[in-house]
Write a protein that holds these residues in place. Structure first.
Motif, PDB file in Angstrom:
ATOM      1  N   UNK A  36     -34.752  28.517   9.950  1.00 31.80           N
ATOM      2  CA  UNK A  36     -33.477  29.005  10.479  1.00 31.80           C
ATOM      3  C   UNK A  36     -32.548  27.863  10.884  1.00 31.80           C
ATOM      4  N   UNK A  37     -31.260  28.154  10.849  1.00 36.74           N
ATOM      5  CA  UNK A  37     -30.240  27.213  11.319  1.00 36.74           C
ATOM      6  C   UNK A  37     -29.442  27.847  12.451  1.00 36.74           C
ATOM      7  N   UNK A  39     -25.615  26.930  14.151  1.00 35.92           N
ATOM      8  CA  UNK A  39     -24.451  26.044  14.261  1.00 35.92           C
ATOM      9  C   UNK A  39     -24.342  25.474  15.663  1.00 35.92           C
ATOM     10  N   UNK A  40     -24.643  26.324  16.641  1.00 35.52           N
ATOM     11  CA  UNK A  40     -24.522  25.936  18.033  1.00 35.52           C
ATOM     12  C   UNK A  40     -25.476  24.789  18.367  1.00 35.52           C
ATOM     13  N   UNK A  43     -24.209  21.627  16.607  1.00 38.57           N
ATOM     14  CA  UNK A  43     -23.045  21.087  17.316  1.00 38.57           C
ATOM     15  C   UNK A  43     -23.487  20.301  18.541  1.00 38.57           C
ATOM     16  N   UNK A 287     -30.477  31.439  20.163  1.00 40.76           N
ATOM     17  CA  UNK A 287     -31.162  31.709  18.891  1.00 40.76           C
ATOM     18  C   UNK A 287     -31.631  33.150  18.784  1.00 40.76           C
TER      19      UNK A 287
END
Lengths: 333, 333
Positions: A36-37, A39-40, A43, A287
């Motif tokens: 899984x990725x 963005x938060x 960042x 998440x």
């Protein structure tokens, strides 16, 4: 060269092909958990983090892979005599479920203070659970007696070649999934107790993706693997040490795992309980994943800056998610 | 034939190709969320359940898809004037984040009693959040005034073609992923408030997988979509109705969504708050996923037997996971 007594298994030198064989054996019977990725998360850290969510594995931890890999190789007599094992939790859940799926009887020894979720879960999976008092009994003695009288096979939680190779399939899938995503990983971080997951993962990752560094991550006061690797000699944790990471409270690296880790790991990291709670909370709020403290220690290491991940591709294993509701509530509060 | 006033948009007849165009637009900027399996869930229900975990979408809900699909089509003037929107939560989080990623200013109107997680989240995403008192003000009036004075574009939470098509990409991915798994789905269940998700999903699923039945699932006392579909006329919920599903408290189906749903849905289901809490708890303990009540209503429907899933392949959308820690703790206790 690791300077350890001859009780350690220097002649266990597993290869990528051994992990591939284990994967062939259990593939289709396990969950190929997603990478899984967030963005938060990226960042915040300035790098690209790939989360291998073994929390989504059958029985809620990576342990199911090794348990299944072991049981699928039982002969008829072993299948008939069943299993005896000891575990504070995730190995118990995995083994009891894998055994019941294969119609093999399992007796599991668990410390009285193991999380209720894990004790109830092993029982619900059809295992006979025998609770023991850590201060008065040793699990090895109880287990040996049961094995002697019943012929049951002792299945250790990590210090066993087939358990290590089964766990290593996590690493194999990480490399496969990274390739599918078109990237090369700079590093892989695995939660570490006795070292089964990180040993197997290091064999698979360094074999399939040369140049990718593999690190163990332990609770701060249970960093026996990190210190053993750094010193070249097996180290023990202070018996009075405490941690909320109930899945990672092993006193010293395994006889099988330490030589493998010594050959393949780039080093050992650790995280404090405070950093682990922050990681459990982050996994909940950002998440939307339930991760137990022991399963969040590798995430804690990257969140707390124990490894420079800036502009790098780093895989972090979330190794388990079995945590009592009241404890979880206190971590996310 | 749906018997509704002319204010409803019968001339909005989106097709599979429209959803595909939206997917092309947002692909690579959204998470292609996994379609998860759980042996435990399948064992319990006697069917094969495929969980579309939109909880793992950026900003924790499917809403990010529609928000991004809308903003990516802004012209230069719209980009400069920014957005005004109202939302109890997930649309606010999604829109504020999508806007900030596209360097567009967003003003979000939220009810004072919206979950703190969602209010704080929208602010953290850089939006201007204006709280209002539901009993004294109407969000539409405040929004219209802001739009009139600033030129800001009103982006509705569901009753908008581009929002519906963006949400429909969930359904498109479900069919793609089912094909990758080599199966044909018998049914897809989508959580439903105003109906954006289920409308878009129904267009994609019935278009790409003819014969797959799509159902809306609502909280028991907010089953306006189910009753509208059954009666052929738009229905309203009792204004005194209450539910823990804070994301699903819309009084009546949308002008755009109802005709689309009427054309494509097999029917509407519902689940009580007690059943929803059981589903949130199941997701925590067995799936290791954080799912908010409104995001768990479709799972609640299958767990409580509202649809016969035995020997069937059924996809269930987990639509969101933004829930305050104290509330979540009470659900899993």
């Amino acid at each position: 060269m690791l300077d350890v007594p001859s009780t350690y298994y220097h002649d266990f030198n597993p290869t990528l092909d051994d992990v591939r064989a284990a994967h062939e054996r259990i593939r289709g019977k396990i969950v190929r958990t997603p990478l899984l990725r967030s963005e938060r998360l990226d960042d915040r850290l300035g790098g690209t983090i790939w989360l291998k969510a073994e929390t989504l594995q059958t029985t809620g931890s990576f342990k199911f892979r090794g348990a299944l890999n072991r049981i699928l190789q039982f002969d008829e007599v072993q299948r008939k005599n069943g299993i005896v094992a000891w575990s504070s939790g995730n190995h118990a859940l995995a083994l009891s479920y894998a055994a019941s799926r294969q119609a093999v009887k399992a007796t599991i020894l668990m410390p009285q203070e193991a999380p209720k979720t894990k004790i109830d879960g092993a029982r619900a999976n059809g295992a006979v659970v025998r609770l023991y008092d850590k201060t008065k009994e040793t699990r090895e003695a109880i287990g040996a007696e049961i094995a002697a009288t019943t012929g049951a096979v002792i299945v250790p939680p990590y210090d066993d070649p087939d358990i290590i190779l089964g766990a290593g399939t996590v690493g194999l899938e990480i490399v496969e999934q990274a390739e599918e995503a078109g990237i090369k990983l700079d590093a892989v971080l695995a939660c570490c107790s006795g070292g089964g997951l990180v040993a197997g993962t290091s064999v698979a990752v360094t074999g399939a993706s040369p140049g990718t560094a593999v690190y163990s991550v332990e609770p701060a006061d249970f960093d026996d693997m990190a210190r053993s690797l750094a010193s070249g000699k097996p180290q023990r944790n202070d018996p009075s040490a405490l941690s909320i990471c109930d899945a990672l409270l092993v006193p010293t690296p395994g006889f099988y795992t330490l030589p493998v880790c010594s050959a393949h790991l780039a080093g050992g990291l650790s995280a404090t309980d405070t950093e682990v709670i922050e990681a459990v909370r982050f996994a909940y709020s950002e998440l939307k994943l339930v991760v137990e403290p022991g399963g969040a220690v590798a995430l804690a290491a990257v969140l707390s800056g124990k490894l420079d991940v800036r502009n790098k591709n780093v895989a972090v294993i979330l190794s388990g998610g079995n945590v009592d509701p009241d404890k979880f509530a206190s971590y996310i509060a």
